[in-house]
Enzyme design. Structure first.
Site, PDB file in Angstrom:
ATOM      1  N   ALA A   1      -6.469  78.113  28.446  1.00 17.18           N
ATOM      2  CA  ALA A   1      -6.531  78.627  27.086  1.00 17.18           C
ATOM      3  C   ALA A   1      -5.140  78.780  26.471  1.00 17.18           C
ATOM      4  CB  ALA A   1      -7.249  79.972  27.060  1.00 17.18           C
TER       5      ALA A   1
ATOM      6  N   ASN B   1      -7.480  82.209  36.183  1.00 15.29           N
ATOM      7  CA  ASN B   1      -6.643  82.849  35.167  1.00 15.29           C
ATOM      8  C   ASN B   1      -7.474  83.323  33.979  1.00 15.29           C
ATOM      9  OD1 ASN B   1      -4.637  83.715  33.441  1.00 15.29           O
ATOM     10  ND2 ASN B   1      -3.326  81.947  33.737  1.00 15.29           N
ATOM     11  N   ASP B   2      -7.922  82.398  33.151  1.00 12.21           N
ATOM     12  CA  ASP B   2      -8.624  82.798  31.924  1.00 12.21           C
ATOM     13  C   ASP B   2      -9.898  83.597  32.216  1.00 12.21           C
ATOM     14  OD1 ASP B   2      -6.729  81.505  30.375  1.00 12.21           O
ATOM     15  OD2 ASP B   2      -7.814  79.611  30.415  1.00 12.21           O
ATOM     16  N   VAL B   3     -10.585  83.279  33.313  1.00 13.57           N
ATOM     17  CA  VAL B   3     -11.859  83.946  33.585  1.00 13.57           C
ATOM     18  C   VAL B   3     -11.673  85.386  34.066  1.00 13.57           C
ATOM     19  CG1 VAL B   3     -13.048  81.784  34.089  1.00 13.57           C
ATOM     20  CG2 VAL B   3     -11.973  83.058  35.954  1.00 13.57           C
TER      21      VAL B   3
END
Length: 474
Positions: A440, A399-401
């Site tokens: 995050a 997700n965040d990456v």
């Protein structure tokens, strides 16, 4: 133990021991070097274990060994625990296991220093250097011990993954840090004062808890790396305490390697170590479960058959794995999907972000377990230029990456974090249980992009359905 040797051998035994320590050190260094690549990491680990075995055997000849029986007992018990853990601990639980190893390493170093301190009936007979290293070993080892077990609790879910703070937390930690350093100085000046010794021990244990507990789940990979470094430094200090060159060198190697890895992880997240330690950033894992979050935005949902058709007619497919893949234990079925695509002539590659997962190298280990060829694994810098020529990107539990706001929104908490440029590809397909945010705690606009489709569900179940659809497409 060396008393049974002939006098001629005993006279040169100290030199032989130091020479063997030097050989073990060389093996350590060569082993660490081979850990730098997934293709050589396994042999590197075996070499490092060989170096440790050499060090262990040679140390048995040290004249200060108190009881050979206890050492044999320790080897038997430790080996049994190691074999049991290696066979029973799941790959998803490796970060927790590494956290425990770090904690035990730090705790052992503190105990060695404590033992050396109480071994002398009159501590005032200890030299200044000995007292300083004893104090620092207790300080760093104790911080590592309690800090590692707090990290274990957060990773395991026993403790909330959200930052836990109180007003003035950072200032309080700073005062405690200064206080412990003052206590190390007082211990050096007046080692007979037992109150100083126990205050140092107790405050260091408390400092380990208060240092890690305000750090959010998003930063756990960095924390694990840093605690690994602490455990190495503590071991090096313990080496100074007992005047053992191998322990000093091996501890310094672990400490330096841990610091380098911590720096790499911080750069991968576009964060400073200070920000990680004092920023209280990153909430707990959202667990990516439950219904989709309420939003007015539109997402394009897809099906196994549709994904199978798109991938089969693609020239190149890049797979970007994340922690969701580890949670679902879907690495083996992912390999099945990749094999079927390659049978259809599709070029398949894997893009690995440095902070994907919950510890450094988590995804590499997971894919290696499924026998994914090492030459198909590419890090972020290598794979990013290829997304613009890629037909389909399969994002499995990440997700965040892959969140593009890291590049576009200066106000975002992850702005500046180097991410995978998956949005450059013709099509992205995200395998995810819901639209919930990741570590995050922020929304991902990629979910709603026209070029993106959502494949909702457990990663393993979804990939099994995709594997079946690929079989039907033939």
């Amino acid at each position: 133990m060396g008393n049974f040797l002939p006098p001629s051998i005993q006279s040169i035994l100290p030199n032989i021991i130091q020479l063997c320590y030097l050989i073990a050190t060389g093996v350590f260094i060569f082993g660490i070097k081979r850990l730098g690549s997934p293709a050589t990491a396994r042999s590197g680990n075996q070499l490092a274990a060989l170096g440790m075995l050499i060090g262990l055997v040679v140390t048995l000849f040290d004249q200060q060994i108190m009881s050979f029986e206890y050492i044999i007992g320790g080897i038997v018990v430790g080996s049994a625990i190691g074999v049991f853990a290696a066979k029973k601990v799941e790959m998803t639980a490796m970060p927790e296991m590494v956290a425990i190893f770090n904690g035990f390493g730090g705790g052992a170093s503190a105990l060695v220093a404590w033992g050396e301190f109480v071994r002398i009936s009159d501590p005032t007979l200890l030299g200044t250097q000995d007292l300083i290293t004893i104090g620092l070993s207790i300080l760093i080892g104790s911080i590592t011990f309690t800090g590692s077990f707090i990290a274990f609790g957060k990773l395991k879910g026993f403790i909330s993954g959200n930052p836990i703070t109180f007003p003035g937390h950072n200032i309080f930690n700073a005062l405690l840090t200064v206080g412990t350093l003052v206590l190390v100085g007082l211990l050096t000046v007046n080692p007979a004062n037992q109150l100083v010794f126990w205050l140092l021990f107790g405050i260091a244990l408390l400092l380990g808890i208060l240092t890690v507990i305000p750090i959010g789940g998003a930063d756990m990979p960095v924390v694990i790396s840093l605690l690994n470094s602490y455990s190495g430094i503590a071991a090096a200090m313990a080496g100074f305490v007992i005047n053992n060159n191998l322990l000093i060198i091996s501890g310094a190697l672990v400490g330096a390697a841990g610091l380098i890895l911590t720096n790499i992880m911080c750069k991968a997240m576009n964060r400073t170590l200070t920000n990680v330690l004092f920023g209280a950033f990153g909430g707990s894992d959202s667990s990516d479960s439950g219904p989709a979050s309420d939003t007015d935005k539109t997402v394009r949902e897809t099906t196994p058959d549709d994904v199978a058709l798109q991938c089969t007619y693609a020239n190149k497919v890049i797979i970007v794995p994340g922690y969701g893949l580890a949670v679902a234990q879907a690495q083996h079925v992912l390999k099945e999907v990749a094999d079927k695509l390659e049978e259809e002539g599709v070029e398949v590659k894997y893009g690995i972000h440095p902070v994907a997962g919950r510890m450094p190298g988590h995804m590499n280990v997971l894919l290696a377990e499924a026998d994914v060829p090492y030459d198909q694994l590419y890090d972020r810098e290598q794979i990013n230029p290829e997304f613009s020529s890629t037909d389909v990107v399969l994002i499995i539990g990440a997700n965040d990456v892959v969140n593009p706001v890291a590049k576009t929104e200066p106000g975002s908490p992850i702005y500046g974090m180097p991410v995978m440029n998956v949005d450059d590809a013709d099509r992205t397909i995200i395998f995810k249980r819901s639209l919930n945010p990741g570590f995050a705690g922020i929304d991902n606009p990629l979910f709603y992009a026209e070029s993106n489709q959502m494949f909702f569900g457990d990663a393993k179940d979804s990939l099994q359905a995709l594997s079946q659809s690929l079989k039907d497409v033939k």
